[in-house]
Design an enzyme around this catalytic site. Structure first.
Site, PDB file in Angstrom:
ATOM      1  N   CYS A   1      -8.078   1.660  -0.532  1.00 44.98           N
ATOM      2  CA  CYS A   1      -7.592   1.000   0.678  1.00 44.98           C
ATOM      3  C   CYS A   1      -7.541  -0.494   0.386  1.00 44.98           C
ATOM      4  O   CYS A   1      -8.549  -1.087  -0.029  1.00 44.98           O
ATOM      5  CB  CYS A   1      -8.501   1.284   1.878  1.00 44.98           C
ATOM      6  SG  CYS A   1      -8.043   0.374   3.370  1.00 44.98           S
TER       7      CYS A   1
ATOM      8  N   CYS B   1      -0.490   6.024   7.047  1.00 44.16           N
ATOM      9  CA  CYS B   1      -1.784   5.668   7.603  1.00 44.16           C
ATOM     10  C   CYS B   1      -1.592   4.894   8.904  1.00 44.16           C
ATOM     11  O   CYS B   1      -0.666   4.102   9.034  1.00 44.16           O
ATOM     12  CB  CYS B   1      -2.561   4.814   6.596  1.00 44.16           C
ATOM     13  SG  CYS B   1      -4.063   4.082   7.252  1.00 44.16           S
TER      14      CYS B   1
ATOM     15  N   GLN C   1     -19.668  -8.540  12.304  1.00 51.52           N
ATOM     16  CA  GLN C   1     -18.246  -8.869  12.248  1.00 51.52           C
ATOM     17  C   GLN C   1     -17.619  -8.270  10.991  1.00 51.52           C
ATOM     18  O   GLN C   1     -18.115  -8.456   9.879  1.00 51.52           O
ATOM     19  CB  GLN C   1     -18.055 -10.381  12.256  1.00 51.52           C
ATOM     20  CG  GLN C   1     -18.107 -11.003  13.633  1.00 51.52           C
ATOM     21  CD  GLN C   1     -16.839 -10.761  14.443  1.00 51.52           C
ATOM     22  OE1 GLN C   1     -15.864 -10.190  13.966  1.00 51.52           O
ATOM     23  NE2 GLN C   1     -16.871 -11.192  15.694  1.00 51.52           N
TER      24      GLN C   1
ATOM     25  N   ASP D   1     -18.592 -11.970  25.143  1.00 54.79           N
ATOM     26  CA  ASP D   1     -17.790 -11.307  24.100  1.00 54.79           C
ATOM     27  C   ASP D   1     -17.787  -9.805  24.361  1.00 54.79           C
ATOM     28  O   ASP D   1     -18.372  -9.024  23.609  1.00 54.79           O
ATOM     29  CB  ASP D   1     -18.382 -11.632  22.724  1.00 54.79           C
ATOM     30  CG  ASP D   1     -17.507 -11.135  21.584  1.00 54.79           C
ATOM     31  OD1 ASP D   1     -16.387 -10.657  21.846  1.00 54.79           O
ATOM     32  OD2 ASP D   1     -17.944 -11.216  20.423  1.00 54.79           O
TER      33      ASP D   1
ATOM     34  N   CYS E   1       0.833  -1.201   0.000  1.00 58.03           N
ATOM     35  CA  CYS E   1       0.000   0.000   0.000  1.00 58.03           C
ATOM     36  C   CYS E   1       0.866   1.249   0.000  1.00 58.03           C
ATOM     37  O   CYS E   1       1.806   1.371   0.793  1.00 58.03           O
ATOM     38  CB  CYS E   1      -0.911  -0.006   1.231  1.00 58.03           C
ATOM     39  SG  CYS E   1      -1.942   1.475   1.364  1.00 58.03           S
TER      40      CYS E   1
ATOM     41  N   GLU F   1     -27.500  -7.298  25.407  1.00 59.94           N
ATOM     42  CA  GLU F   1     -26.675  -6.277  24.760  1.00 59.94           C
ATOM     43  C   GLU F   1     -27.205  -4.902  25.163  1.00 59.94           C
ATOM     44  O   GLU F   1     -28.413  -4.713  25.319  1.00 59.94           O
ATOM     45  CB  GLU F   1     -26.723  -6.451  23.243  1.00 59.94           C
ATOM     46  CG  GLU F   1     -26.136  -5.314  22.424  1.00 59.94           C
ATOM     47  CD  GLU F   1     -24.653  -5.121  22.657  1.00 59.94           C
ATOM     48  OE1 GLU F   1     -24.244  -3.960  22.851  1.00 59.94           O
ATOM     49  OE2 GLU F   1     -23.915  -6.127  22.654  1.00 59.94           O
TER      50      GLU F   1
ATOM     51  N   PHE G   1     -23.137  -9.752  25.823  1.00 56.12           N
ATOM     52  CA  PHE G   1     -22.593  -8.807  24.832  1.00 56.12           C
ATOM     53  C   PHE G   1     -22.843  -9.378  23.438  1.00 56.12           C
ATOM     54  O   PHE G   1     -21.934  -9.502  22.612  1.00 56.12           O
ATOM     55  CB  PHE G   1     -21.089  -8.566  25.059  1.00 56.12           C
ATOM     56  CG  PHE G   1     -20.727  -8.181  26.462  1.00 56.12           C
ATOM     57  CD1 PHE G   1     -20.823  -6.858  26.869  1.00 56.12           C
ATOM     58  CD2 PHE G   1     -20.295  -9.121  27.370  1.00 56.12           C
ATOM     59  CE1 PHE G   1     -20.476  -6.500  28.177  1.00 56.12           C
ATOM     60  CE2 PHE G   1     -19.958  -8.781  28.667  1.00 56.12           C
ATOM     61  CZ  PHE G   1     -20.056  -7.464  29.070  1.00 56.12           C
TER      62      PHE G   1
ATOM     63  N   CYS H   1      -2.625   0.085   9.015  1.00 57.58           N
ATOM     64  CA  CYS H   1      -1.828  -1.126   8.745  1.00 57.58           C
ATOM     65  C   CYS H   1      -0.371  -0.874   9.096  1.00 57.58           C
ATOM     66  O   CYS H   1       0.461  -0.658   8.222  1.00 57.58           O
ATOM     67  CB  CYS H   1      -1.943  -1.525   7.284  1.00 57.58           C
ATOM     68  SG  CYS H   1      -3.627  -1.842   6.765  1.00 57.58           S
TER      69      CYS H   1
ATOM     70  N   CYS I   1     -11.414  -9.242  22.264  1.00 59.37           N
ATOM     71  CA  CYS I   1     -10.651  -8.482  21.276  1.00 59.37           C
ATOM     72  C   CYS I   1      -9.498  -7.727  21.935  1.00 59.37           C
ATOM     73  O   CYS I   1      -8.800  -6.962  21.284  1.00 59.37           O
ATOM     74  CB  CYS I   1     -11.554  -7.503  20.528  1.00 59.37           C
ATOM     75  SG  CYS I   1     -12.365  -6.293  21.601  1.00 59.37           S
TER      76      CYS I   1
END
Length: 573
Positions: free
Chosen positions: A266, A164, A395, A495, A158, A447, A426, A167, A522
């Site tokens: 992108c 940026c 997702q 989650d 890229c 949630e 969640f 990444c 995460c």
């Protein structure tokens, strides 16, 4: 976040108690600050908190006096050695040892071994950095010159990779990215979670990371910002012209809320999405359209965000693309020239306009209008069809979500007779629970976001699933009556978002004593903390853990970024 590598402190000697104490203090500050965690409960061997604070203050003052009297900045021409604590503005020679929190390089000063964090530094790289921030025994530096490149160097495909913030590791070979992420998880589980992981690989708690087969064009959603101030790399600062040419459409420059890096493609999003982005870039600045970008300082201007979402037609499998313009007011006539051009792209099946009149930077509108086509696009995940609206929670990596949900189902260990009760905490739009619903007795999802609950109920109805109930509520504010509305579950799936679970919820789970918990995270740092609480308890609060951690499976959901997903299996002791 990653732990301090053991070989980064070999300069310490067993005969110097001051350096031992200083090293211990440095590790404490590094661990807590880089993980953004609250301090873990102290053990019986630790001194009282007040005594700890006083000891740390005395140690820091001692270190400061020592560094002020004994050390000088690198390259100042004096004979005295460098200070252990670097100063703001100081230039240092550094070696990056591993990747840490948010993908920052964990580095050390060559002469002293002092640990600092550096953005865009990669393992094995030796470079010159300038200290930009220092707080206590933590410091951050900005890379100025690379002396020798990092291991596994590759060319980033890229053109924006150097600027940026999305990444950061494109120029690191993918196998090396996976190794760094897996090591982060192992370090956190042992250091923050206090779990032993010295067993052979086949019986280790932390399993080998699951790679992502598709490393580019994997995102089904990208959000770009319109800006009145274009961000220029240092070498291109002289190319600024009039106000219109300074308008930008792209991604926020790292560290700036009011400057936008202008991009016309992108590599993380789909090709049809890149076609739309490039087409809009060719014409939106033309004065004849009368379009102005939103100015986050003066709160003027019309265009705020451009959101692109990709899906698939359920019947044909062909790509579907939703284009969502987020504007400060409802003026459809201003958008119609763009709508006419964009709708000519075959994959575009929906063009929406979310109107957000607030001064904030959110892309969720107070009102929503359909400018072309349908108000939703569709996607399938493990045989379940999902309708995705402009503001749906879904997702981001559909293909890897298939892998993730299969791993969750494997951890669930369903008996196959459809007798289990699943509590889905969640739950978002119900994606995990709905993929399990046809194999269990009932799913109860909770949630906090009302729109997500509405989407979950819609998706259940769309797929003819009648054994899933979704309830809106804040799991960080549960009361004594929480749990009265559903039977005791056989499986709990949690989650949470990045901050992890609130202590109220952890206490509830320890009281509930479901046979099995699947913790999907995460954020490995807060995940390790919560696993510690569930398994080891919190002695100071009289909380006893009652679970055994069976496995932690890292999953690479987002290649070239620092993000890591983990699927953790806990069983009742």
């Amino acid at each position: 976040m990653a732990s301090m590598p053991s070989h980064s402190v070999r300069y310490l000697t067993a005969t110097n108690p001051f350096l031992h104490k200083l090293h211990r203090l440095q590790k404490v500050h590094y661990s807590l600050a880089s993980a953004s965690l609250s301090p873990s409960p102290s053990t019986n061997d630790d001194p009282p908190p007040q005594q700890k604070v006083k000891t740390q203050q005395r140690t820091r003052r001692h270190a400061e006096r020592r560094s002020n009297s004994d050390g000088n900045e690198l390259g100042d021409g004096k004979e005295k050695g460098p200070s252990f604590f670097p100063k703001k503005g100081q230039t240092l020679e550094l070696v990056c040892e591993s990747l840490g929190f948010k993908g920052k390089g964990v580095c050390r000063v060559a002469e002293t071994g002092f640990v600092v964090m550096c953005d865009r530094a990669l393992p094995g790289e030796r470079f010159i950095g300038r200290v930009t921030r220092r707080k206590g025994s933590l410091a951050e530096v900005t890379k100025q010159e690379t002396l020798s490149p990092h291991w596994d160097l590759v060319d980033a495909p890229c053109e924006y990779a150097s600027y940026c913030g999305g990444c950061k590791t494109q120029n690191l070979a993918y196998d090396a990215q996976l190794k760094a992420k897996e090591q982060q998880v192992r370090d956190l589980i042992t250091r923050v979670g206090k779990f032993s992981d010295t067993a052979p690989d086949d019986s280790s708690i932390v399993k080998p990371i699951v790679p992502c087969d598709i490393q580019f064009h994997y995102r089904n959603k990208m959000e770009f910002s319109f800006g009145a101030q274009k961000w220029f790399p240092r070498e291109l600062l002289g190319q600024r012209h009039d106000d219109i040419s300074n308008y930008a459409l792209g991604l926020h420059a790292p560290g700036y809320f009011d400057k936008v890096l202008d991009v016309d493609k992108c590599l993380l999003q789909s090709e049809p999405a890149n076609m739309v982005l490039a087409l809009i870039q060719t014409c939106w600045r033309d004065p004849q359209f009368g379009l102005t970008p939103h100015n986050v300082r003066s709160h003027t201007g019309f265009l705020k965000h451009l959101m692109l979402r990709s899906g698939r037609n359920v019947k044909t499998g062909t790509p579907e693309l939703m284009v969502n313009f987020v504007t400060s007011s409802y003026k459809p006539d201003l958008l119609m020239p763009l709508v006419e051009m964009i709708s000519a792209i075959p994959e575009v099946t929906s063009i929406m306009n979310n109107v957000n009149t607030s001064v904030g930077n959110t892309s969720v509108g107070e009102e929503e209008y359909t400018l072309y086509g349908n108000s939703t696009i569709t996607e399938t995940l493990r045989g379940i069809t999902f309708q995705i609206s402009a503001n749906s929670f879904f997702q981001t990596n559909t293909c890897q979500a298939e892998v993730l949900y299969k791993l969750i189902e494997d951890c669930a260990g369903l008996r196959g007779d459809g007798s289990e009760i699943v509590l889905d905490l969640f739950c978002g739009t119900g994606t995990i629970g709905l993929t399990l619903a046809k194999r269990v007795k009932h799913v109860y999802g909770y949630e906090v976001v009302p729109q997500a609950i509405s989407d979950a109920r819609t998706n259940a109805k769309l797929n003819g699933i009648g054994n899933a109930s979704f309830v809106q509520g804040d799991l960080n504010k549960i009361g004594e009556n929480f749990g009265n509305d559903f039977p005791k579950p056989d499986i709990v799936i949690s989650d949470p978002n990045r901050p992890g679970m609130h202590m109220k919820l952890i206490k509830f789970l320890l009281k509930l004593k479901a046979p099995r918990i699947i913790y999907v995270s995460c954020n490995p740092a807060t995940c390790a903390r919560d696993l510690d609480y569930l398994c080891h308890g919190v002695e100071e609060q009289g909380i006893q853990g009652c679970y055994a951690l069976k496995s932690v499976l890292p999953v690479d959901m987002f290649p070239h970024t620092p993000h890591i997903e983990c699927v953790c299996l806990l069983e009742l002791c």
